[in-house]
Design a protein around this motif. Sequence first.
Motif, PDB file in Angstrom:
ATOM      1  N   LEU A   1      32.155  43.618  49.226  1.00  0.00           N
ATOM      2  CA  LEU A   1      32.520  42.226  48.955  1.00  0.00           C
ATOM      3  C   LEU A   1      31.335  41.267  48.905  1.00  0.00           C
ATOM      4  O   LEU A   1      31.243  40.458  47.979  1.00  0.00           O
ATOM      5  N   PRO A   2      30.388  41.307  49.866  1.00  0.00           N
ATOM      6  CA  PRO A   2      29.277  40.359  49.788  1.00  0.00           C
ATOM      7  C   PRO A   2      28.199  40.762  48.780  1.00  0.00           C
ATOM      8  O   PRO A   2      27.264  40.003  48.556  1.00  0.00           O
ATOM      9  N   ARG A   3      28.352  41.930  48.169  1.00  0.00           N
ATOM     10  CA  ARG A   3      27.300  42.466  47.302  1.00  0.00           C
ATOM     11  C   ARG A   3      27.618  42.378  45.821  1.00  0.00           C
ATOM     12  O   ARG A   3      26.820  42.807  44.987  1.00  0.00           O
ATOM     13  N   MET A   4      28.790  41.864  45.482  1.00  0.00           N
ATOM     14  CA  MET A   4      29.152  41.691  44.073  1.00  0.00           C
ATOM     15  C   MET A   4      30.230  40.624  43.962  1.00  0.00           C
ATOM     16  O   MET A   4      30.877  40.286  44.966  1.00  0.00           O
ATOM     17  N   PRO A   5      30.426  40.062  42.772  1.00  0.00           N
ATOM     18  CA  PRO A   5      31.443  39.018  42.619  1.00  0.00           C
ATOM     19  C   PRO A   5      32.831  39.513  43.006  1.00  0.00           C
ATOM     20  O   PRO A   5      33.217  40.634  42.665  1.00  0.00           O
ATOM     21  N   GLN A   6      33.563  38.668  43.710  1.00  0.00           N
ATOM     22  CA  GLN A   6      34.883  39.064  44.194  1.00  0.00           C
ATOM     23  C   GLN A   6      35.829  39.404  43.048  1.00  0.00           C
ATOM     24  O   GLN A   6      36.616  40.343  43.132  1.00  0.00           O
ATOM     25  N   GLY A   7      35.749  38.636  41.958  1.00  0.00           N
ATOM     26  CA  GLY A   7      36.629  38.894  40.818  1.00  0.00           C
ATOM     27  C   GLY A   7      36.405  40.270  40.223  1.00  0.00           C
ATOM     28  O   GLY A   7      37.363  40.976  39.862  1.00  0.00           O
ATOM     29  N   ASP A   8      35.139  40.694  40.122  1.00  0.00           N
ATOM     30  CA  ASP A   8      34.837  42.005  39.568  1.00  0.00           C
ATOM     31  C   ASP A   8      35.305  43.115  40.502  1.00  0.00           C
ATOM     32  O   ASP A   8      35.841  44.140  40.057  1.00  0.00           O
ATOM     33  N   LEU A   9      35.092  42.919  41.792  1.00  0.00           N
ATOM     34  CA  LEU A   9      35.536  43.918  42.759  1.00  0.00           C
ATOM     35  C   LEU A   9      37.060  44.051  42.741  1.00  0.00           C
ATOM     36  O   LEU A   9      37.606  45.165  42.770  1.00  0.00           O
ATOM     37  N   THR A  10      37.742  42.926  42.666  1.00  0.00           N
ATOM     38  CA  THR A  10      39.209  42.953  42.604  1.00  0.00           C
ATOM     39  C   THR A  10      39.679  43.655  41.344  1.00  0.00           C
ATOM     40  O   THR A  10      40.661  44.410  41.364  1.00  0.00           O
ATOM     41  N   ALA A  11      38.964  43.413  40.225  1.00  0.00           N
ATOM     42  CA  ALA A  11      39.334  44.067  38.965  1.00  0.00           C
ATOM     43  C   ALA A  11      39.211  45.582  39.077  1.00  0.00           C
ATOM     44  O   ALA A  11      40.063  46.328  38.569  1.00  0.00           O
ATOM     45  N   ILE A  12      38.156  46.048  39.758  1.00  0.00           N
ATOM     46  CA  ILE A  12      37.992  47.490  39.943  1.00  0.00           C
ATOM     47  C   ILE A  12      39.141  48.056  40.773  1.00  0.00           C
ATOM     48  O   ILE A  12      39.682  49.128  40.473  1.00  0.00           O
ATOM     49  N   PHE A  13      39.540  47.330  41.808  1.00  0.00           N
ATOM     50  CA  PHE A  13      40.624  47.797  42.672  1.00  0.00           C
ATOM     51  C   PHE A  13      41.961  47.846  41.933  1.00  0.00           C
ATOM     52  O   PHE A  13      42.890  48.510  42.396  1.00  0.00           O
ATOM     53  N   GLN A  14      42.060  47.155  40.789  1.00  0.00           N
ATOM     54  CA  GLN A  14      43.316  47.151  40.056  1.00  0.00           C
ATOM     55  C   GLN A  14      43.630  48.481  39.391  1.00  0.00           C
ATOM     56  O   GLN A  14      44.723  48.666  38.840  1.00  0.00           O
ATOM     57  N   ILE A  15      42.663  49.420  39.409  1.00  0.00           N
ATOM     58  CA  ILE A  15      42.985  50.733  38.834  1.00  0.00           C
ATOM     59  C   ILE A  15      43.820  51.567  39.804  1.00  0.00           C
ATOM     60  O   ILE A  15      44.337  52.616  39.416  1.00  0.00           O
TER      61      ILE A  15
END
Length: 208
Positions: free
Chosen positions: A91-105
């Motif tokens: 979470l602190p190492r990349m944008p939250q939106g991008d991380l959330t998008a990855i988790f959507q898989i």
Amino acid sequence: MSGNANAAGIAAMVLSGVGFVIGDTSMKLAISDGLPPMEVLTIRGAIASLLCLGAIVALRQAASLHHALNRWVLLRAATETLALFCFITALPRMPQGDLTAIFQISPLLVVLGAALLFGERIGPAKFVVLALGFAGAMLVAQPGAVTGYAAAPLGMVGAVLVAARDLAARRTPAGIPTLVATLATLVMVMVSAAVVSVLFETRVMPSG
């Protein structure tokens, strides 16, 4: 299922999604403010466990607490704990939106896992959706690219673990109350995070 029940279920899912966004944003702000990630998880887990236990008592489900030691409940809790560790580390190492998008898989992986493990049929339309979902996640993660985020693989691993959690949840006996399974997860997350925090982090007193 009646139309009213279906609408209520959809509304509950939307509200829970909003709750997750608020919770994840709060964690990111707390970590950005200097609090160690595992300390944040410990504090959050302690508060959530107390609230969940209060709800269990209020709903008169305390007699079912022993079911928290069911093997499928514990497997669900373990996969959730590992997934959350991946998420909060990335979470602190990349944008939250991008991380959330990855988790959507993860829902796509659940569909694939249900087909492989439980023999559920996947039609051509679902295969197309699965392919598009994976392609979208890979575009966000950009594995191997110079512009990709170093923490993106953690997000991918976390998504796989979330799918494993949901598949384990399906095997959980129907007679076990949802809140009891939730409490087992909250306690495991809290204890695991506390151990990691004591061993590897310098604790910081949270500000007001």
